[in-house]
Each structure stands twice: as C-alpha cells, then as structure tokens.
Design a protein around this motif. Structure first.
Motif, PDB file in Angstrom:
ATOM      1  N   SER A 182      41.103  48.146  40.169  1.00 24.67           N
ATOM      2  CA  SER A 182      41.903  46.939  40.382  1.00 24.67           C
ATOM      3  C   SER A 182      43.194  47.307  41.097  1.00 24.67           C
ATOM      4  CB  SER A 182      42.198  46.273  39.035  1.00 24.67           C
ATOM      5  OG  SER A 182      43.141  47.042  38.332  1.00 24.67           O
ATOM      6  N   HIS A 237      37.902  43.327  32.112  1.00 23.40           N
ATOM      7  CA  HIS A 237      37.304  43.489  33.453  1.00 23.40           C
ATOM      8  C   HIS A 237      35.889  44.042  33.320  1.00 23.40           C
ATOM      9  CE1 HIS A 237      39.887  42.398  36.710  1.00 23.40           C
ATOM     10  NE2 HIS A 237      40.925  43.070  36.241  1.00 23.40           N
ATOM     11  N   HIS A 242      43.204  43.994  28.993  1.00 25.17           N
ATOM     12  CA  HIS A 242      42.805  43.436  30.291  1.00 25.17           C
ATOM     13  C   HIS A 242      41.721  44.286  30.980  1.00 25.17           C
ATOM     14  CE1 HIS A 242      43.569  41.482  34.204  1.00 25.17           C
ATOM     15  NE2 HIS A 242      43.517  42.695  34.718  1.00 25.17           N
ATOM     16  N   ASP A 254      41.219  38.900  38.758  1.00 28.70           N
ATOM     17  CA  ASP A 254      41.646  38.451  37.432  1.00 28.70           C
ATOM     18  C   ASP A 254      41.188  37.026  37.125  1.00 28.70           C
ATOM     19  OD1 ASP A 254      42.751  40.882  37.099  1.00 28.70           O
ATOM     20  OD2 ASP A 254      44.823  40.251  37.420  1.00 28.70           O
TER      21      ASP A 254
HETATM   22 ZN    ZN Z   1      42.870  42.900  36.698  1.00 31.73          ZN
END
Ligand code: ZN
Ligand code: KG4
Length: 346
Positions: A141, A120, A116, A316
């Motif tokens: 984040s 990003h 993840h 996200d």
């Molecule tokens: Zn994230």
C-alpha cells in the motif's frame, strides 16, 4: 431454523479515504461508501495530515449514514461497530475511532478494533470458499509493504516489511519526480504501458540472502539521479524529456519494484510451504503486478493458487474492516471505549 445473519458496520479513516460499509457474515457486502480525498491532496503530491483530518471530520457522518441507508438496515440490525484504529495517520484515524466509539456507546453495540493491514489482507479472501492454508500474503500500500504467514484471519504473522519507503510511496514519489499526477501508482502504470521496462536497469534491492524485508528508497533515489544527475547539481531533465523517455523510466521503475515484490513473495512462500498466495493493498490494483504474481504462482512447483483483492477493494475501503470485524465478533474479541488510534501496528 435459519440463523440470523451477523451485520457489522465497518469504518475506515486511516489515510485519505473516509469509508463505511455494512457486511453480513463477513462476506455479503450490503453497502460500501467511500469518499476519496485524492483531489484535495493532488497539488501537494502526497497526503497532508491536517487536510486529511479535516476532510474526514466533514465526511464521516454523511458516509456512515449513506452506508446504513444503502444497506437497508437500521441500528437494531447491526451487531457491532468495527473500526480501523491502527496503523495510519493518527489525526485521521482518530475521526473514525471517535465515530465508532460514539455509535458503540449510543447504540449499546460491541466495539471492534481492526488493524488496517490485516483488513487489507481480508479483501483478498472475501469471495473464497475453499481457502487452502497456509497462505503467504503480500500487502502493498501507500504506507506499508508487508509479507504475512496467514493461517487464520485473526492472527496473521508478520514475516517481513519495508525498512524505509513503502512500494506505493515509491510509486507516488517517482510520479512526483516525473511530474505525473497524484496518486502516483495509477499514473505510472498508465504511462508505463507505452514504455520499455528494460530501457533502464534500476537497482533491485534484495537486502540479505533470505531476507523477507523490503527497501525501496534506493530505487527512488536512482530515478531521481537519473533525472537530475548523480550530484543533483545537473539540471532537471524531466521537462525536456520526450513522452517516450518518461514512459521508459516509468516502465523500468515499475518492473524493478515488481521484480523485488515477486522475488520476496516467492521466498516467503517457499519458507512457509504456502499453498495459496494473497495479494492486497492499493498497489495490488497494478495489472503488471497481478499478472507477474500469477505467473510466479503457476510456474512454481507445486503451483500455488493466487487470490487477489477485487480492484475496488484493493485501495482503502470499509468492506475489509467490516469483514474482518465479523471474525473478531465471532471470537468475541471486543475493544472498549478507551480504544485509541495508533500510528503503528501493535
Ligand atoms: Zn490501506
Ligand atoms: O491501500 P491504499 O489505498 O492506502 C494505504 O493504506 O496506503 O494504497 C494507496 C497506494 C498509493 O501509494 C497509490 O499510488 C498506490 O496505492 N496505487 C497503485 C495503483 N493504484 C494505487 N500503485 C501501483 N499501481 C496502481 N495501479
């Protein structure tokens, strides 16, 4: 003969957004669908894993169907299914991972596992045709604050990360202290517009000389003490504070967090001789952070190019998952059906 484009279906369920997207050749966004759960978690002031998991289960099917329909593709046009399987809330990740594994099996398409945070990072380079490397990448984040040495989409090297709270988490917790709505980042940014960033001198934790790690729990505690007294025994002053006082706290807190982020990014850029700086993650939506980082890039010698994720791809989303999926597809880096969700990056 024109070669056929590679379509990747991306799936993202690592925290509180259920998202699916179809991206061609790593950069042409054919669809992006996001079902945010922010409203469900608002009253708790943070993400409740069990609620997140249930909401993902409810939304995953309609979100994927909508992404495929909006992209005007069918399963035969999709070359692979990419899914974020780490890091994140395992009870949330498992929903996306299970959906991706099922589609991969039923459609007989390759499965691609995506980190993840690396995804990003991909949002920042989405539209760039002339990426000058090496780049230093700052990912900020709700769950993570990381600096990477970025030389290829497939192997970003971690240079430093938070040893306690993430930057976004600090924004969310301070918003909670100041009774501002969840998610805290946008609330603090808005209120801070009317505040004086120099009103209160909150601590800037730099850790050791040369350290590229972050620590944000101290500043969060400093805000708490400011509002409730050093021993936490004093009365909570927030309810009796004026709008201006709240705005000054928000602006001073935001300035302190940004000072640290900028300083560390500059350190990392010097260390690796970066030509480019990348910024991504939910906190990258913050206008002050974007402006201050731009200033740093312009003022350092030689100046650096700043690439920031477009706002809609800071928080996200599945475009970033599908985009990185394309690079892994080209490199034939496939996962199999034993793929599992993991709370931390491996
Ligand atoms: Zn994230
Ligand atoms: O990347 P993201 O959507 O989810 C995680 O992977 O964690 O980031 C969410 C975080 C939240 O903590 C939210 O408060 C923060 O990003 N955020 C912001 C802003 N917009 C979102 N923080 C500061 N300023 C903003 N404008």
């Amino acid at each position: 003969m024109e070669s056929k484009s590679i379509n990747i279906l991306g799936i993202e369920t690592s925290c509180d957004e259920t998202a699916a997207a179809v991206v061609a050749d790593g950069k042409i966004i054919k669809s992006s669908v996001i079902a945010s759960q922010a409203k469900l978690h608002e009253k708790y002031g943070g993400v409740v894993p069990e609620i997140a998991s249930r909401a993902h289960i409810e939304k995953i099917y309609p979100v994927i169907i909508e992404a495929i329909q909006r992209a005007k593709v069918n399963k035969d046009d999709i070359n692979a299914v990419a899914v974020a399987n780490q890091p994140g809330l395992t009870v949330a990740l498992v929903v996306g991972v299970t959906a991706a594994k099922t589609l991969s099996f039923v459609w007989d398409k390759p499965l691609i596992a995506i980190d993840h945070l690396h995804a990003h990072l991909q949002s920042a380079v989405l539209g760039e045709k002339d990426l000058q490397l090496p780049a230093v990448a700052l990912i900020v984040s709700g769950g993570h604050t990381c600096l990477y040495d970025y030389r290829s989409p497939l192997e970003p090297q971690l240079l430093g990360s938070t040893i306690d709270d993430a930057a976004g988490e600090a924004f969310d917790k301070v918003a909670n202290i100041l009774r501002l709505p969840y998610p805290g980042g946008p609330s603090i940014e808005k209120v801070a517009e009317n505040g004086n960033p120099k009103a209160i001198k909150f601590p800037r934790s730099m850790l050791g000389q040369g350290s590229l790690d972050f620590s944000f729990s101290g500043i969060k505690t400093a805000v708490l003490y400011y509002c409730r007294g050093q021993d936490m025994k004093g009365e909570d002053k927030v309810d009796s504070m004026s709008k201006q006082e709240i705005a000054d706290i928000a602006a001073s807190f935001q300035a302190a967090v940004i000072d640290v982020l900028i300083k560390k990014t500059q350190r990392a850029a010097e260390k690796i001789g970066a030509k480019t700086v990348l910024l991504g993650g939910g906190v990258a939506a913050n206008n002050q952070l974007r402006a201050r980082l731009q200033q740093m890039c312009d003022e350092t010698r030689p100046p650096k190019k700043l690439l920031v994720a477009p706002k809609q791809y800071c928080t996200d989303n599945a475009v970033m998952v599908a985009s990185l999926g394309y690079h892994k597809f080209k490199a034939k880096l496939f996962a199999d059906l034993t793929l599992e969700p993991k709370a931390c990056s491996s």
